[in-house]
Motif scaffolding. Structure first.
Motif, PDB file in Angstrom:
ATOM      1  N   ALA A  48      38.124 194.137 133.552  1.00  0.00           N
ATOM      2  CA  ALA A  48      37.280 193.761 132.424  1.00  0.00           C
ATOM      3  C   ALA A  48      35.986 194.567 132.435  1.00  0.00           C
ATOM      4  O   ALA A  48      35.435 194.865 133.492  1.00  0.00           O
ATOM      5  CB  ALA A  48      36.963 192.271 132.471  1.00  0.00           C
ATOM      6  N   SER A  49      35.515 194.895 131.248  1.00  0.00           N
ATOM      7  CA  SER A  49      34.224 195.568 131.112  1.00  0.00           C
ATOM      8  C   SER A  49      33.497 194.963 129.926  1.00  0.00           C
ATOM      9  O   SER A  49      34.118 194.476 128.984  1.00  0.00           O
ATOM     10  CB  SER A  49      34.406 197.071 130.920  1.00  0.00           C
ATOM     11  N   GLY A  50      32.167 194.998 129.996  1.00  0.00           N
ATOM     12  CA  GLY A  50      31.387 194.408 128.932  1.00  0.00           C
ATOM     13  C   GLY A  50      30.548 193.255 129.443  1.00  0.00           C
ATOM     14  O   GLY A  50      30.390 193.063 130.645  1.00  0.00           O
ATOM     15  N   SER A  51      30.056 192.460 128.531  1.00  0.00           N
ATOM     16  CA  SER A  51      29.150 191.368 128.867  1.00  0.00           C
ATOM     17  C   SER A  51      29.929 190.084 129.103  1.00  0.00           C
ATOM     18  O   SER A  51      30.422 189.469 128.166  1.00  0.00           O
ATOM     19  CB  SER A  51      28.146 191.169 127.734  1.00  0.00           C
ATOM     20  N   MET A  52      30.014 189.702 130.383  1.00  0.00           N
ATOM     21  CA  MET A  52      30.753 188.503 130.746  1.00  0.00           C
ATOM     22  C   MET A  52      29.777 187.376 131.074  1.00  0.00           C
ATOM     23  O   MET A  52      28.786 187.600 131.768  1.00  0.00           O
ATOM     24  CB  MET A  52      31.668 188.783 131.936  1.00  0.00           C
ATOM     25  N   PHE A  53      30.071 186.172 130.600  1.00  0.00           N
ATOM     26  CA  PHE A  53      29.199 185.029 130.802  1.00  0.00           C
ATOM     27  C   PHE A  53      29.778 184.086 131.844  1.00  0.00           C
ATOM     28  O   PHE A  53      30.991 183.991 132.023  1.00  0.00           O
ATOM     29  CB  PHE A  53      29.002 184.279 129.488  1.00  0.00           C
ATOM     30  N   ARG A  54      28.879 183.362 132.504  1.00  0.00           N
ATOM     31  CA  ARG A  54      29.329 182.327 133.435  1.00  0.00           C
ATOM     32  C   ARG A  54      30.075 181.248 132.680  1.00  0.00           C
ATOM     33  O   ARG A  54      29.828 181.012 131.499  1.00  0.00           O
ATOM     34  CB  ARG A  54      28.123 181.706 134.161  1.00  0.00           C
ATOM     35  N   GLY A  55      30.991 180.603 133.390  1.00  0.00           N
ATOM     36  CA  GLY A  55      31.791 179.572 132.748  1.00  0.00           C
ATOM     37  C   GLY A  55      32.980 180.137 132.007  1.00  0.00           C
ATOM     38  O   GLY A  55      33.604 179.439 131.208  1.00  0.00           O
TER      39      GLY A  55
ATOM     40  N   THR B 166      37.707 192.060 138.125  1.00  0.00           N
ATOM     41  CA  THR B 166      39.147 192.288 138.098  1.00  0.00           C
ATOM     42  C   THR B 166      39.904 190.981 138.304  1.00  0.00           C
ATOM     43  O   THR B 166      39.383 190.021 138.890  1.00  0.00           O
ATOM     44  CB  THR B 166      39.579 193.283 139.181  1.00  0.00           C
ATOM     45  N   MET B 167      41.110 190.965 137.821  1.00  0.00           N
ATOM     46  CA  MET B 167      41.993 189.820 137.975  1.00  0.00           C
ATOM     47  C   MET B 167      43.394 190.339 138.263  1.00  0.00           C
ATOM     48  O   MET B 167      43.789 191.376 137.722  1.00  0.00           O
ATOM     49  CB  MET B 167      42.020 188.983 136.694  1.00  0.00           C
ATOM     50  N   ASN B 168      44.114 189.654 139.131  1.00  0.00           N
ATOM     51  CA  ASN B 168      45.456 190.073 139.505  1.00  0.00           C
ATOM     52  C   ASN B 168      46.456 188.941 139.321  1.00  0.00           C
ATOM     53  O   ASN B 168      46.089 187.755 139.369  1.00  0.00           O
ATOM     54  CB  ASN B 168      45.490 190.534 140.961  1.00  0.00           C
ATOM     55  N   LEU B 169      47.686 189.331 139.140  1.00  0.00           N
ATOM     56  CA  LEU B 169      48.791 188.372 139.104  1.00  0.00           C
ATOM     57  C   LEU B 169      49.875 188.907 140.021  1.00  0.00           C
ATOM     58  O   LEU B 169      50.506 189.913 139.722  1.00  0.00           O
ATOM     59  CB  LEU B 169      49.338 188.185 137.687  1.00  0.00           C
TER      60      LEU B 169
END
Length: 115
Positions: free
Chosen positions: A24-31, A77-80
């Motif tokens: 992921a890239s960009g503005s990520m918010f908590r929650g 990052t996230m993995n499966l």
């Protein structure tokens, strides 16, 4: 806006394993919540697994005990990790990010389970 890029799809034999990744890239918010969804030909998109930013997880009954979702908040990052794959797991797998503002999708990566 949050942009998502998946990788790791491919062809695997029944019983095999595969690991999908999403960056992921960009503005990520908590929650926020990230997750994997899939769509097989002729079927609706369905939930595979989700993971909250604090680490809580949720799985579809069809993948419990076979798939494992994880994330690294520092690297966005996230993995499966998918194991004991079955032909019915064949689908396009989509990465998803959502927070109170937005709901973003990746372009999808094809997973085909076939002998």
């Amino acid at each position: 806006q949050v942009q998502l890029v998946e990788s790791g799809g491919g062809l695997v034999q029944p019983g095999g394993s595969l690991r999908l990744s999403c960056t992921a890239s960009g503005s990520m918010f908590r929650g926020n919540t990230m997750g994997w969804y899939r769509q097989a030909p002729g079927k609706e998109r369905e939930l595979v697994a989700t993971i909250y930013d604090f680490g809580g997880t949720n799985y579809a009954d069809s993948v419990k005990g076979r798939f494992s979702i994880s994330r690294d908040n520092a690297k966005n990052t996230m993995n499966l990790q998918m194991s004991s794959l079955r032909p019915e797991d064949t689908a396009v797998y989509y990465c998803n990010y959502r927070d109170f503002r937005i709901n973003s999708w990746g372009q999808g990566t094809q997973v085909t389970v076939s002998s």
